[in-house]
Design an enzyme around this catalytic site. Sequence first.
Site, PDB file in Angstrom:
ATOM      1  N   LYS A 158       0.832  -1.211   0.000  1.00  0.00           N
ATOM      2  CA  LYS A 158       0.000   0.000   0.000  1.00  0.00           C
ATOM      3  C   LYS A 158       0.860   1.253   0.000  1.00  0.00           C
ATOM      4  CE  LYS A 158      -4.375  -1.150   2.209  1.00  0.00           C
ATOM      5  NZ  LYS A 158      -5.226  -0.756   3.356  1.00  0.00           N
ATOM      6  N   GLY A 164      -8.406   6.906  -3.024  1.00  0.00           N
ATOM      7  CA  GLY A 164      -9.253   6.629  -4.177  1.00  0.00           C
ATOM      8  C   GLY A 164      -9.025   5.233  -4.744  1.00  0.00           C
ATOM      9  N   GLY A 165      -8.543   4.305  -3.898  1.00  0.00           N
ATOM     10  CA  GLY A 165      -8.314   2.929  -4.341  1.00  0.00           C
ATOM     11  C   GLY A 165      -7.031   2.738  -5.150  1.00  0.00           C
ATOM     12  N   LYS A 201      -1.429  -7.606   5.618  1.00  0.00           N
ATOM     13  CA  LYS A 201      -1.932  -8.912   5.223  1.00  0.00           C
ATOM     14  C   LYS A 201      -3.242  -8.694   4.459  1.00  0.00           C
ATOM     15  CE  LYS A 201      -2.687 -13.519   6.992  1.00  0.00           C
ATOM     16  NZ  LYS A 201      -1.923 -14.063   5.838  1.00  0.00           N
ATOM     17  N   HIS A 208     -16.189  -3.707   4.334  1.00  0.00           N
ATOM     18  CA  HIS A 208     -15.646  -2.375   4.627  1.00  0.00           C
ATOM     19  C   HIS A 208     -16.687  -1.651   5.481  1.00  0.00           C
ATOM     20  CE1 HIS A 208     -13.681   1.605   3.559  1.00  0.00           C
ATOM     21  NE2 HIS A 208     -14.847   1.963   4.065  1.00  0.00           N
ATOM     22  N   LYS A 237     -15.742   2.244  -3.912  1.00  0.00           N
ATOM     23  CA  LYS A 237     -17.092   1.947  -3.470  1.00  0.00           C
ATOM     24  C   LYS A 237     -18.114   2.131  -4.593  1.00  0.00           C
ATOM     25  CE  LYS A 237     -15.356   3.635   0.860  1.00  0.00           C
ATOM     26  NZ  LYS A 237     -14.968   4.884   1.538  1.00  0.00           N
ATOM     27  N   GLU A 288      -7.671   3.133   7.689  1.00  0.00           N
ATOM     28  CA  GLU A 288      -7.201   4.506   7.458  1.00  0.00           C
ATOM     29  C   GLU A 288      -8.249   5.498   7.937  1.00  0.00           C
ATOM     30  OE1 GLU A 288      -7.057   6.314   3.647  1.00  0.00           O
ATOM     31  OE2 GLU A 288      -8.793   5.253   2.865  1.00  0.00           O
ATOM     32  N   ARG A 292     -11.983  14.389   5.401  1.00  0.00           N
ATOM     33  CA  ARG A 292     -12.803  15.205   4.491  1.00  0.00           C
ATOM     34  C   ARG A 292     -14.231  14.697   4.498  1.00  0.00           C
ATOM     35  NH1 ARG A 292     -13.574  11.245   0.654  1.00  0.00           N
ATOM     36  NH2 ARG A 292     -11.828   9.823   0.411  1.00  0.00           N
ATOM     37  N   ARG A 338     -23.921   4.759  -6.651  1.00  0.00           N
ATOM     38  CA  ARG A 338     -23.147   5.740  -7.427  1.00  0.00           C
ATOM     39  C   ARG A 338     -23.352   5.464  -8.913  1.00  0.00           C
ATOM     40  NH1 ARG A 338     -17.163   6.646  -4.723  1.00  0.00           N
ATOM     41  NH2 ARG A 338     -17.747   6.338  -2.547  1.00  0.00           N
TER      42      ARG A 338
HETATM   43  P1  ADP Z   1     -14.889   8.000  -0.413  1.00  0.00           P
HETATM   44  O1  ADP Z   1     -14.016   7.388   0.631  1.00  0.00           O
HETATM   45  O2  ADP Z   1     -15.461   9.306  -0.044  1.00  0.00           O
HETATM   46  O3  ADP Z   1     -15.850   7.041  -0.957  1.00  0.00           O
HETATM   47  P2  ADP Z   1     -13.367   7.700  -2.788  1.00  0.00           P
HETATM   48  O4  ADP Z   1     -12.254   6.810  -2.403  1.00  0.00           O
HETATM   49  O5  ADP Z   1     -14.462   7.179  -3.625  1.00  0.00           O
HETATM   50  O6  ADP Z   1     -13.907   8.400  -1.489  1.00  0.00           O
HETATM   51  O7  ADP Z   1     -12.781   9.005  -3.453  1.00  0.00           O
HETATM   52  C1  ADP Z   1     -13.534  10.175  -3.513  1.00  0.00           C
HETATM   53  C2  ADP Z   1     -13.138  10.988  -4.682  1.00  0.00           C
HETATM   54  O8  ADP Z   1     -11.885  11.573  -4.472  1.00  0.00           O
HETATM   55  C3  ADP Z   1     -13.054  10.224  -5.948  1.00  0.00           C
HETATM   56  O9  ADP Z   1     -13.469  11.102  -6.945  1.00  0.00           O
HETATM   57  C4  ADP Z   1     -11.583   9.885  -6.045  1.00  0.00           C
HETATM   58  O10 ADP Z   1     -11.199   9.780  -7.395  1.00  0.00           O
HETATM   59  C5  ADP Z   1     -10.952  11.084  -5.389  1.00  0.00           C
HETATM   60  N1  ADP Z   1      -9.763  10.817  -4.584  1.00  0.00           N
HETATM   61  C6  ADP Z   1      -9.707  10.172  -3.409  1.00  0.00           C
HETATM   62  N2  ADP Z   1      -8.462  10.161  -2.921  1.00  0.00           N
HETATM   63  C7  ADP Z   1      -7.697  10.828  -3.807  1.00  0.00           C
HETATM   64  C8  ADP Z   1      -6.314  11.167  -3.873  1.00  0.00           C
HETATM   65  N3  ADP Z   1      -5.445  10.837  -2.911  1.00  0.00           N
HETATM   66  N4  ADP Z   1      -5.896  11.866  -4.938  1.00  0.00           N
HETATM   67  C9  ADP Z   1      -6.756  12.227  -5.888  1.00  0.00           C
HETATM   68  N5  ADP Z   1      -8.066  11.936  -5.878  1.00  0.00           N
HETATM   69  C10 ADP Z   1      -8.535  11.247  -4.870  1.00  0.00           C
HETATM   70  P1  ADP Z   2      -7.726   4.131  -0.125  1.00  0.00           P
HETATM   71  O1  ADP Z   2      -6.866   5.086   0.644  1.00  0.00           O
HETATM   72  O2  ADP Z   2      -7.373   4.036  -1.549  1.00  0.00           O
HETATM   73  O3  ADP Z   2      -9.178   4.333   0.157  1.00  0.00           O
HETATM   74  P2  ADP Z   2      -7.835   1.836   1.699  1.00  0.00           P
HETATM   75  O4  ADP Z   2      -6.667   1.508   2.546  1.00  0.00           O
HETATM   76  O5  ADP Z   2      -8.990   2.497   2.331  1.00  0.00           O
HETATM   77  O6  ADP Z   2      -7.323   2.706   0.468  1.00  0.00           O
HETATM   78  O7  ADP Z   2      -8.304   0.509   0.957  1.00  0.00           O
HETATM   79  C1  ADP Z   2      -9.249   0.571  -0.093  1.00  0.00           C
HETATM   80  C2  ADP Z   2     -10.080  -0.701  -0.084  1.00  0.00           C
HETATM   81  O8  ADP Z   2      -9.245  -1.845  -0.266  1.00  0.00           O
HETATM   82  C3  ADP Z   2     -10.814  -0.970   1.217  1.00  0.00           C
HETATM   83  O9  ADP Z   2     -12.073  -0.358   1.241  1.00  0.00           O
HETATM   84  C4  ADP Z   2     -10.941  -2.471   1.218  1.00  0.00           C
HETATM   85  O10 ADP Z   2     -12.054  -2.878   0.451  1.00  0.00           O
HETATM   86  C5  ADP Z   2      -9.674  -2.921   0.546  1.00  0.00           C
HETATM   87  N1  ADP Z   2      -8.625  -3.243   1.531  1.00  0.00           N
HETATM   88  C6  ADP Z   2      -7.792  -2.373   2.124  1.00  0.00           C
HETATM   89  N2  ADP Z   2      -6.953  -2.996   2.963  1.00  0.00           N
HETATM   90  C7  ADP Z   2      -7.260  -4.306   2.913  1.00  0.00           C
HETATM   91  C8  ADP Z   2      -6.730  -5.485   3.523  1.00  0.00           C
HETATM   92  N3  ADP Z   2      -5.694  -5.440   4.362  1.00  0.00           N
HETATM   93  N4  ADP Z   2      -7.292  -6.679   3.201  1.00  0.00           N
HETATM   94  C9  ADP Z   2      -8.311  -6.760   2.333  1.00  0.00           C
HETATM   95  N5  ADP Z   2      -8.836  -5.687   1.712  1.00  0.00           N
HETATM   96  C10 ADP Z   2      -8.327  -4.468   1.982  1.00  0.00           C
HETATM   97 MG    MG Z   3     -10.126   4.202   1.988  1.00  0.00          MG
END
Ligand code: ADP
Ligand code: ADP
Ligand code: MG
Length: 458
Positions: A158, A164-165, A201, A208, A237, A288, A292, A338
């Site tokens: 990670k 944003g995944g 892991k 989630h 999501k 995490e 916002r 969405r």
């Molecule tokens: P939420 O946790 O609110 O569901 P998302 O992970 O779907 O948020 O991200 C919300 C929006 O912000 C999306 O449009 C995503 O593309 C954007 N986004 C989230 N994190 C970042 C980042 N670190 N840099 C740029 N865009 C981001």
């Molecule tokens: P982001 O900052 O891009 O939102 P997250 O750390 O929140 O990243 O992880 C995004 C998604 O990935 C989570 O909502 C979950 O579905 C999956 N995920 C994250 N960490 C784990 C893990 N350790 N094991 C399985 N799935 C995970």
């Molecule tokens: Mg997240």
Amino acid sequence: MLRRVLVANRGEIAARILRACREMNIETVAICSEADRGALFTTLATRSVCIGPASAAQSYLDQQAVLNAALLTGCDAIHPGFGFLSENAEFAALTRDNGLVFIGPSPEVIALLGDKDAARRLAREQGIPVVPGSQGLVGDAEAAEQVAGQLGYPVLLKAASGGGGRGIRVVAEPGELSSQLAEARAEAKACFGNDDIYIEKLITAPRHIEVQILGDSHGNQIHLGERDCTLQRNRQKVIEEAPAAAVPEELHQRMTADALRAARAVGYENAGTVEFILTPDGEYYFIEMNTRIQVEHPVTEMITGINIVREQIRIASALPLEFSQADVRFEGHAIECRINAEDPAHGFAPCPGTIEHLHLPSGFGVRVDTVAHPGYIISPYYDSLLAKIIVHGRNRHEAVLRMRRALEETLFTGITTNLGLLYMVLYSPDFLYNRIDTGTVERNLDTMLGALKEEVML
Ligand code: ADP
Ligand code: ADP
Ligand code: MG
């Protein structure tokens, strides 16, 4: 109370914030890029300013241009929405240093929690369970292999600044680690300007679950309960719900207490979200914290009756929360879908274009957050989120039935969306009986797309 707020965002979330300001009698300034000139969200503001060309880097992400727009129009605050500059500590500091209020937590808190590895450390120190993983960042491939070996495969790499995944890689076996690490670093560097990586892991078949937090500048911190955001694709999501029906009362007590402990440890101010992974055995781990407003905040609003954006503005105005934890009541069940301008049949490629006709659902218990209209141009420059359909029912079953009929009423022509796929999910027994995990959508994708093709619903 804040007098004039600049909304540093676009599309539906800009409209969401502008609407809240309007109801609070606060003047607003919308900013837009050249591609968004005249867009519906800009007309909801008291006035609007075009700050640069279509590319986000030269407009919505241009810190100085956004700040200048706020200063030149006499604003006293900036609301960043989500995405763009919302989790940028440097921008929050720039705003503050120029005498304006950043509607969000302090730059120091954004910086601390924006580093997902530092946030894990903070959670651990507070006695909050975190996903088993590296103690800190990983160094070279050899060091990473040692950590992964101890954890056992599969593991996740990670990006510490990820969001944003993006910036997440699965490593199924030792042989893949060094190449995946190199790719993860390159992607993290390109997307976030920082190639720090940590390891977790991979939890199998998790849910989630996240907790909405509000904190004011008078030391009050409360939670607004959980959201279940298990239905994801590509770690983003797709459908969100509140409350989390899979979280029993005892777990709810522990998770919300842990979320508040994390928020209190940093003196959290404004709205924030603490994200957890829940295992099939009922164990949960902090992943995490997002500093916002969240895309899916409306489901919490529907079951609590609390206008979260209004609370953000009141908190930023240094007002105390008007209600205590005991005043927060959860009523019924809410679901959000969405609607994205993307093509599920072609790898979810973004589908820019012009909306010809549309029909949006309405009626009892239905809310639609969007700025779409006939003639609306979906620009290739920005995120594909087009509309959020939110329903509220007395219980989950009623909410599911209501969402089905809301999706049936929804029509977009001239563009391609994920509407058909959402419809298939809503009609799947797994969703109806809430037997889902974060892999459910991807595992059933081919079947659902096949069925859609037969029905010519795409
Ligand atoms: P939420 O946790 O609110 O569901 P998302 O992970 O779907 O948020 O991200 C919300 C929006 O912000 C999306 O449009 C995503 O593309 C954007 N986004 C989230 N994190 C970042 C980042 N670190 N840099 C740029 N865009 C981001
Ligand atoms: P982001 O900052 O891009 O939102 P997250 O750390 O929140 O990243 O992880 C995004 C998604 O990935 C989570 O909502 C979950 O579905 C999956 N995920 C994250 N960490 C784990 C893990 N350790 N094991 C399985 N799935 C995970
Ligand atoms: Mg997240």
